[in-house]
Write an enzyme that holds these catalytic residues in place. Structure first.
Site, PDB file in Angstrom:
ATOM      1  N   LYS A  85      -2.509  -1.698  -3.649  1.00  0.00           N
ATOM      2  CA  LYS A  85      -3.036  -0.400  -3.804  1.00  0.00           C
ATOM      3  C   LYS A  85      -2.240   0.804  -3.754  1.00  0.00           C
ATOM      4  O   LYS A  85      -1.327   0.875  -3.038  1.00  0.00           O
ATOM      5  CB  LYS A  85      -3.916  -0.350  -2.361  1.00  0.00           C
ATOM      6  CG  LYS A  85      -4.663   0.667  -2.175  1.00  0.00           C
ATOM      7  CD  LYS A  85      -5.354   0.538  -0.720  1.00  0.00           C
ATOM      8  CE  LYS A  85      -6.205   1.828  -0.501  1.00  0.00           C
ATOM      9  NZ  LYS A  85      -6.532   1.929   0.890  1.00  0.00           N
ATOM     10  N   LYS A 111       0.788  -1.122   0.150  1.00  0.00           N
ATOM     11  CA  LYS A 111       0.147  -0.026   0.135  1.00  0.00           C
ATOM     12  C   LYS A 111       0.956   1.300  -0.100  1.00  0.00           C
ATOM     13  O   LYS A 111       1.791   1.377   0.704  1.00  0.00           O
ATOM     14  CB  LYS A 111      -0.883  -0.031   1.088  1.00  0.00           C
ATOM     15  CG  LYS A 111      -1.805   1.159   1.384  1.00  0.00           C
ATOM     16  CD  LYS A 111      -2.833   1.062   2.419  1.00  0.00           C
ATOM     17  CE  LYS A 111      -3.705   2.401   2.706  1.00  0.00           C
ATOM     18  NZ  LYS A 111      -4.773   2.355   3.659  1.00  0.00           N
TER      19      LYS A 111
HETATM   20  C1  PBG Z   1      -6.792   3.504   5.688  1.00  0.00           C
HETATM   21  C2  PBG Z   1      -7.505   3.441   4.370  1.00  0.00           C
HETATM   22  C3  PBG Z   1      -7.457   4.299   3.195  1.00  0.00           C
HETATM   23  C4  PBG Z   1      -7.859   4.036   2.133  1.00  0.00           C
HETATM   24  C5  PBG Z   1      -8.653   2.547   2.352  1.00  0.00           C
HETATM   25  N1  PBG Z   1      -8.251   2.341   3.422  1.00  0.00           N
HETATM   26  C6  PBG Z   1      -6.824   5.648   3.045  1.00  0.00           C
HETATM   27  C7  PBG Z   1      -5.634   6.040   3.581  1.00  0.00           C
HETATM   28  O1  PBG Z   1      -4.789   5.171   3.737  1.00  0.00           O
HETATM   29  O2  PBG Z   1      -5.400   7.094   3.867  1.00  0.00           O
HETATM   30  C8  PBG Z   1      -8.168   4.479   0.911  1.00  0.00           C
HETATM   31  C9  PBG Z   1      -9.190   4.107  -0.168  1.00  0.00           C
HETATM   32  C10 PBG Z   1      -9.478   4.762  -1.244  1.00  0.00           C
HETATM   33  O3  PBG Z   1      -8.796   5.934  -1.668  1.00  0.00           O
HETATM   34  O4  PBG Z   1     -10.307   4.396  -2.113  1.00  0.00           O
HETATM   35  N2  PBG Z   1      -7.921   2.665   6.456  1.00  0.00           N
END
Ligand code: PBG
Length: 331
Positions: free
Chosen positions: A253, A201
């Protein structure tokens, strides 16, 4: 053309729609798509998220209706995020593992209504619940503390399993989070609850609209725990660790800007590989379409097919229901 040579014409296989359908190497199915959804505390009607057209913060009631609509289009899995009241946020994010917290109530409601007909996946991360908006606890210097955070993730995952989640999905990028959660679930006899690990991520600007969606309190950034977009090998290391720690799925992601990573992960992963087509990726298409600059439906379909072609077994997308409807109508 050279008369002594057979005519080599790849175009033959593109000559009609039926021919193209027969030779399609990648076929998207509704069951490939996971729908992320938001359930919010303290609202009396569902609210469209300003920066994410077509995506809502739901009440528990409207959530159940929306899941039913998704199920009608053969969506098989939702990924639930909780949006607590501001007054329920604290330094530790304790509403995250409260059985009466909004996320756990949402999980329980969907599970009770749909049983095993819909897979309920839950986001296992503190950022929606902490007053500072970070994915973990802060130490005395304001840094995100790895091991103290993991203890909270364990409580959160067990509370989600107790509420009825089929899958928990740690998205905080803490080291050792998968092993710790697996251990906690097993010790509480939730041996059948699966873990979808956000393995690779990235600290991405494409998450912007999501932070609106969950009313994030974050100031600053997540660069001490999410990955640097410049790095590729680091993802393979993260994925290998998560698999070793017992992840049932691994995830990359965002998706489109990281198809190289996704493809490489697919090559090394013995477990299913998911990709998250995130909020920013979704709204770029929606915004361009709203301006009449792009065919939004076609672009969305192309994006998702490309993500699958690059290696995704599952795709998390806010367009899941629309796309599933198209796939169903095309049959
Ligand atoms: C954090 C989380 C995020 C997203 C999913 N889980 C945001 C982040 O890391 O700031 C982002 C998902 C998206 O942008 O669609 N729990």
């Amino acid at each position: 053309m050279n008369p002594n040579r057979p005519t080599i014409r790849p175009r033959r296989l593109r000559s009609t729609a039926t021919m193209r359908q027969m030779v399609a190497e990648t076929v998207l199915r509704p069951a490939d798509l996971i729908l992320p959804m938001f359930v919010a505390d303290g609202i009396s009607d569902k609210r469209e998220i300003a920066s994410m057209p077509g995506v809502y913060q739901h009440t528990i009631d409207s959530l159940l209706y929306a899941v039913e609509d998704a199920a009608k289009e053969s969506i098989t899995c939702i990924d639930l995020f909780g949006v607590p009241r501001d007054s329920d946020k604290d330094e530790r994010g304790s509403a995250a593992w409260d059985p009466e917290g909004i996320l756990n109530r949402g999980i329980a409601a969907v599970r009770e209504r749909f049983g095993d007909d819909i897979l309920v996946m839950a986001d296992t991360c503190l950022d929606e619940f902490t007053s500072h908006g970070h994915c973990g606890l802060l130490d005395a210097h304001g840094a995100v503390a790895n091991d103290a955070t993991i203890a909270c993730y364990q409580d959160m995952a067990v509370s989600q399993a107790a509420a009825g989640a089929h899958i928990v999905s740690p998205s905080g990028m803490m080291d050792g989070q998968v092993a710790a959660i697996r251990q906690a679930l097993d010790e509480s006899n939730y041996t059948d609850v699966a873990i979808m690990a956000y393995s690779a991520k990235y600290a991405s600007a494409f998450f912007g609209p999501f932070r609106d969606a969950v009313g994030s309190s974050l100031q600053g950034d997540r660069r001490t725990y999410q990955q640097d977009p410049a790095n590729f090998r680091e993802s393979l290391r993260e994925v290998a660790l998560d698999i070793e720690e017992g992840a049932d799925f691994v995830m990359v992601k965002p998706a489109l800007a990281y198809l190289d990573v996704l493809h490489a992960v697919k090559d090394i992963s013995p477990v299913p590989v998911a990709a998250y087509h995130v909020s920013g990726e979704y709204v770029m298409i929606k915004a361009a379409a709203a301006n009449g600059w792009i065919d939004g439906d076609a672009a969305m379909m192309e994006a998702l097919v490309s993500i699958k072609r690059a290696g995704a077994d599952q795709i998390l997308t806010y367009a899941a229901v629309d796309i599933a409807r198209k796939l169903n109508n095309a049959r």
